[in-house]
Motif scaffolding. Structure first.
Motif, short mmCIF file in Angstrom:
data_model
loop_
_atom_site.label_atom_id
_atom_site.label_comp_id
_atom_site.label_asym_id
_atom_site.label_seq_id
_atom_site.Cartn_x
_atom_site.Cartn_y
_atom_site.Cartn_z
N TYR A 1 0.67 0.17 -2.56
CA TYR A 1 0.42 0.67 -3.83
C TYR A 1 0.78 -0.04 -4.71
N TYR B 1 -9.25 -1.02 -3.28
CA TYR B 1 -8.14 -0.79 -2.60
C TYR B 1 -8.22 -1.55 -1.20
N ARG C 1 -5.77 7.27 2.19
CA ARG C 1 -5.94 7.37 0.65
C ARG C 1 -7.15 8.18 0.64
N PRO D 1 5.26 -3.33 -2.98
CA PRO D 1 3.84 -3.19 -3.56
C PRO D 1 3.00 -3.50 -2.41
N MET E 1 3.21 2.85 -9.66
CA MET E 1 3.22 4.12 -9.44
C MET E 1 4.64 4.65 -9.29
N ASN F 1 -3.32 8.85 -5.70
CA ASN F 1 -3.27 7.76 -6.73
C ASN F 1 -2.16 6.72 -6.50
N THR F 2 -2.86 5.60 -6.12
CA THR F 2 -2.01 4.54 -5.89
C THR F 2 -1.77 3.58 -6.92
N TYR F 3 -2.57 3.73 -8.12
CA TYR F 3 -2.46 2.92 -9.21
C TYR F 3 -3.10 1.61 -8.77
N VAL F 4 -3.91 1.56 -7.84
CA VAL F 4 -4.39 0.12 -7.90
C VAL F 4 -5.84 -0.02 -8.56
#
Lengths: 294, 482
Positions: free
Chosen positions: A225, A99, A86, A222, A229, A92-95
Motif C-alpha cells: 500500500y 498496483y 485488492r 509500504p 493510506m 483503496n491502497t492509495y497507489v
C-alpha cells in the motif's frame, strides 16, 4: 618421496599478505585489532569474501533444484495474491502506479531485506566451524550473506523489466540513485544482522524476535500500500520506520515520475548508517571472545 | 629479516567453567534489576569458576625451528595454538608473528558438501589466505596430489570420506606457509593418510620452515621437532631439546621409570629389617652401597605405595635395583634406534644352593610381548651363585626395537625345578626414538613409520643375475633341494 611432494620450485611464493614489500608481521593483543586494521583486512581477505559469497549463492541455488525459479516465483505469487485480494475487496491502497508493479517492486526489495537480515543474523552459527578454526576478519561472516542475497534482486529484475514493458513504464534520470538505494539496503540489513548476531550468540531469543518483527514489518512498511493510506495522526510514527524511505526511493529510482519523498529518504539513509554503526560496534564488542563462546 | 618467527610474551587466557553469561534477555533484565538495586552487575559472573587455560606463557621460536608441544588434555596446548592463530584473543599478554602463518587446527575447514571438489579447493585455500591467482597456479598440483581429477566437478558429498580427506589434505599441503601450526591433524584419517601427512610435514621441515606442532604422538614429535615445550596446567613446565623433554614428559605421564631401587642395605642377611629406598634418598651416605654408585636419588622413582616398598624376592634371592644404561654405562631413560641399551640388574643372593637366573620380558606400549631373554652364560648356570650382591647387565643391540615405549619386566627364576623368586612387571620402561634425518636405520630413505614390534636392520645381499631364466630357476631348484 620427492615425487609426490611439491617442491619449492612448483609452489610460488608470491602470497598477498606482505603489505609493505617486507614480511608480514602480526601482532596479537588481548583487545584485538583496531577498526582501521579491520578495514584493511577486509580488503586483504577479499578473495575469501568472494569465495564465501560464491559458496552461499551456490548452496542457495543447489540445495533446492528450483533455486532460481523459486527466487522469481516467490514475489510473483505474493503479488498475484495481493492483486487478487485488492481486486475482490476493492480496497483503496492509495497507489497511483499499476498496483501489480507497485507490489512486485516492493516485495522484491522487502524479501531481499528479509532474507539478508535473517541469514546475516544467523551467520555466526553457520560459520562456527570456520570461526573456531581459522582467523579472518569476523565481520565477513555477517557481511557475506547480505551481499549473497542480492542475487535474488538480480534474478527478480527479469520479471520486473517485463512488467515495466507491459505497463509502459520506463526509468527516468533517478535511475542513478539505484546503486545508492541498493547499498543502503545492504547497509541496513547488515546493521540489523550484526546487531542481532552480537546479542544472540548464546541466546536465540533475539533471532526469533527478529523473525517476528520482520514478518510484522511487511504490514508496517509500504510494500502493498502507499504511505498515504496511513491516517494523519499515525503518520508521524509510521515514518519512523526506515523502510518507508528506502522502499519509496527504490521505486522512485526505477519508475519515471514516481515521486521521491526526499526527507523520508534522507531520514532513512541516516537511520541506516546509524543502525549499521551500532551493529558493527556491538558485533566488534562480542567479536573478541566469539570463538570462546561458540 | 628478523630471525625470530614467533615471540610470545606472557600469554594468558582465562576461561569460565559452569553456566555462561553473555547478553541475553534474562541476563539483560537481571543485570538491569541488580543495577537498580545498587548491586554490581558483574556479581553473578564473579561467582563462576574461572581458570587460566594459559598462564603467563612466554617463549620465542626462531626461524626454521621445529617446536613440538606436549602436555595432558587440558594443559593448554590447543588454546596456545588458537591464540597464535588468532582464533581467540589472549586475556593478557601479547605475541608477534613474523612471516606468513598457516594454522591447520583441522584439515578441510569450511568444506561444503554441496560444492564441487574444485569449488571446495578454492574456498578452502582462500580460507587459509591464498588469492585466486595463487590457487589457479596450484590447482593442478593439488588435484594431482589428491588423485581426484575425474571427480573434480562432482559435489563433494558424492566423494568417499577417504577422497574428501585426501582433497582436504592436498589443499593443506600446498598452502606453503612460512610458519605452520599443526594441531593433531595427523591423528585423523587412516594410517596411509597419516603417513602422507607425516611425509609432507617432513618435506616442510627439510625446507627449513618453522613448525609448531601439537601432538599426542611423541614419536612424531621426537622425529620432527628439535625442540619441545611441555605445557602443564597452562604453564610451561619444560622447554628444551625435544628428546629430553619428551623423555621427561613420558616419565611423568606414563609412570615410566628408567631406574628402580628397592631395599638397600649393607647387611643383606638382615632381610626382615631392610631399610626402604627412602633411606638412600634421605642422604645418608654411610648407607649407600658402593655398588650402586651412579644411582642418584633424583633419578630414582620413589613410589610410596606399600607394594613398591616391599622388596621383591623370597628367602633365596631379592631384587635390589634395575636401571637402564647407555653404552658408556651412564644412566639413560631413552635410546635412539641405532644405540645400544643396557638393562642392569642388581640382586642379592641370600642363600646358596639354587641356581638364580635373571630373565627379562620385553613388552610394547600396549603390553604385547616382544620377546623374553634369560641369562644364558653356561658358567653361571653350572654352579649356584655365591651368597652376596650380584650385578649383571643385559645388552640390547641397536636396530632391534621399533620406536615407542618398551616396558621391561624383571624376574629372578630358578630353571630346574622351575621356581619364580620374584617378577616385577614394568620394572623399568624406556622410549625408543628416531633422530630426524637419520637414514642409516632399517627405515632407510622411507619417510614412513615402520609398523611392527621390532625393526631389525638386515644385511641385504644383492647380485646382478647374468644367466637366463632357465639358469635362474635351476639355481632356485638347487637351493631348495639342498
Amino acid at each position: 618421496m620427492s615425487q609426490v611432494l611439491p617442491t619449492s620450485a612448483t609452489v610460488d611464493r608470491s602470497g598477498p599478505p606482505p603489505p609493505s614489500g617486507g614480511e608480514a608481521v602480526t601482532e596479537i593483543r588481548p583487545a584485538g585489532p583496531g577498526f582501521g586494521v579491520v578495514l584493511a583486512e577486509l580488503w586483504q581477505f577479499r578473495h575469501l569474501f568472494t569465495a564465501l559469497v560464491w559458496r552461499n549463492v551456490r548452496i542457495e541455488f543447489d540445495a533446492t533444484r528450483l533455486g532460481s525459479a523459486w527466487a522469481i516465483a516467490r514475489p510473483i505469487l505474493f503479488t498475484l495474491v495481493f492483486v487478487l485480494f485488492r481486486g475482490f475487496s476493492g480496497a483503496n491502497t492509495y497507489v497511483e502506479l499499476p498496483y501489480a508493479l507497485y507490489v512486485f517492486s516492493g516485495l522484491v526489495l522487502w524479501m531481499y531485506f528479509l532474507d539478508a537480515a535473517t541469514s546475516s543474523a544467523g551467520a555466526i552459527r553457520l560459520d562456527s566451524a570456520l570461526l573456531t578454526k581459522v582467523y579472518y576478519p569476523r565481520l565477513l561472516t555477517p557481511l557475506v550473506p547480505v551481499v549473497a542475497s542480492l542475487i535474488s534482486i538480480v534474478i527478480a529484475l527479469v520479471p520486473l523489466v517485463a512488467m515495466m514493458i507491459w505497463f509502459g513504464i520506463r526509468p527516468g534520470w533517478m535511475i542513478v540513485l539505484l546503486p545508492i538505494v541498493l547499498v543502503q539496503a545492504v547497509a541496513l540489513a547488515l546493521g540489523v544482522g550484526t546487531l542481532v548476531s552480537a546479542v544472540s550468540i548464546e541466546n536465540r531469543d533475539w533471532e526469533r524476535a527478529l523473525a517476528f518483527l520482520l514478518s510484522l514489518g511487511l504490514w508496517l512498511s509500504p510494500v502493498i500500500y502507499a504511505p498515504d493510506m496511513i491516517p494523519g495522526a499515525l503518520r508521524g510514527i509510521y515514518h519512523l520506520n526506515p523502510m518507508v524511505g528506502l522502499l519509496m526511493a527504490f521505486r522512485a529510482s526505477l519508475f519515471d515520475g514516481f515521486p521521491l519523498p526526499i526527507w523520508d529518504w534522507v531520514y532513512s539513509l541516516v537511520m541506516s548508517v546509524c543502525i549499521l554503526a551500532l551493529g558493527v560496534w556491538a558485533f566488534r564488542r562480542t567479536e573478541a571472545n566469539l570463538a570462546d563462546r561458540l | 629479516m628478523s630471525t625470530v618467527a614467533i615471540s610470545a610474551r606472557g600469554i594468558s587466557k582465562q576461561y569460565s567453567r559452569g553456566p555462561d553469561g553473555g547478553w541475553s534477555v534474562h541476563g539483560g533484565v537481571g543485570a538491569l534489576y541488580r543495577a537498580l538495586r545498587g548491586q554490581s552487575a558483574n556479581e553473578p559472573r564473579a561467582k563462576r569458576d574461572k581458570f587460566w587455560a594459559l598462564d603467563d606463557v612466554s617463549f620465542e621460536v626462531r626461524r626454521g625451528e621445529r617446536v613440538g608441544i606436549v602436555g595432558r588434555n587440558g594443559a593448554g596446548k590447543s588454546t596456545l595454538l588458537k591464540v597464535l592463530s588468532r582464533v581467540v584473543f589472549p586475556t593478557r599478554g601479547a605475541a608477534t608473528i613474523r612471516g606468513r602463518l598457516t594454522s591447520l587446527l583441522e584439515v578441510g575447514t569450511g568444506f561444503n558438501e554441496n560444492l564441487s571438489g574444485r569449488e571446495n579447493v578454492y574456498l578452502n585455500a582462500s580460507i587459509h589466505g591464498l588469492s585466486r591467482a595463487e590457487i589457479d597456479r596450484r590447482i593442478d598440483d593439488i588435484v594431482e596430489f589428491a588423485g581426484v581429477r575425474p571427480f573434480l566437478d562432482t559435489a563433494v558429498k558424492r566423494y568417499s570420506s577417504g577422497m574428501q580427506m585426501r582433497l582436504a589434505f592436498a589443499v593443506a599441503a600446498h598452502l606453503d606457509p612460512d610458519i605452520l601450526l599443526l594441531d593433531e591433524v595427523l591423528s585423523v584419517g587412516d594410517l596411509s593418510f597419516q603417513q602422507k601427512c607425516l611425509e609432507r610435514v617432513e618435506g616442510l621441515v627439510s625446507e627449513g620452515r618453522t613448525l609448531l606442532f601439537v601432538s599426542h604422538s611423541l614419536d612424531a614429535i621426537a622425529r620432527f621437532c628439535n625442540r619441545c615445550i611441555w605445557l602443564d596446567e597452562g604453564k610451561i613446565r619444560q622447554d628444551g631439546p625435544a628428546e629430553r623433554v619428551v623423555e621427561a614428559y613420558l616419565e611423568a605421564l606414563a609412570n615410566v621409570r628408567s631406574a628402580r631401587l628397592w631395599g638397600v642395605n649393607n647387611g643383606f642377611e638382615a632381610a626382615e629389617a631392610r631399610p626402604s629406598v627412602l633411606a638412600l634418598a634421605g642422604a645418608s651416605p654411610d648407607h649407600a652401597d658402593p655398588s650402586l654408585e651412579g644411582h642418584e636419588p633424583v633419578a630414582v622413582s620413589l613410589d610410596d605405595s606399600p607394594q613398591s616398598m616391599m622388596v621383591p624376592g623370597d628367602d633365596d634371592t631379592r631384587l635390589v635395583g634395575v636401571r637402564l644404561l647407555g653404552e658408556d654405562r651412564r644412566p639413560r631413560s631413552s635410546v635412539a634406534v641405532d644405540e645400544t641399551l643396557g638393562v642392569e640388574i642388581t640382586f642379592d643372593v641370600l642363600r646358596t644352593g639354587k641356581n638364580i637366573q635373571p630373565a627379562l620380558h620385553f613388552k610394547g606400549a600396549t603390553d604385547q610381548y616382544l620377546f623374553v631373554v634369560s641369562y644364558t652364560d653356561p658358567e653361571w648356570l653350572r654352579v649356584p651363585p655365591a651368597v652376596g650382591r650380584h650385578i649383571t647387565t643385559a645388552w640390547v643391540p641397536p636396530h632391534l626395537l621399533n620406536v615407542g615405549i618398551t616396558h621391561v619386566t624383571v624376574a629372578l627364576n630358578t630353571p630346574d625345578p622351575f621356581q619364580t623368586h620374584c617378577s616385577v612387571d614394568r620394572a623399568v620402561s624406556f622410549n625408543v626414538y628416531e633422530r630426524f634425518g637419520d637414514d642409516d636405520t632399517a627405515r632407510g630413505l622411507y619417510g614412513r613409520d615402520f609398523p611392527g614390534a621390532v625393526r631389525p636392520r638386515l644385511r641385504w645381499d644383492t647380485r646382478r643375475s647374468v644367466g637366463d631364466a632357465l639358469a635362474l630357476s635351476g639355481a632356485a631348484e638347487g637351493h631348495v633341494n639342498r
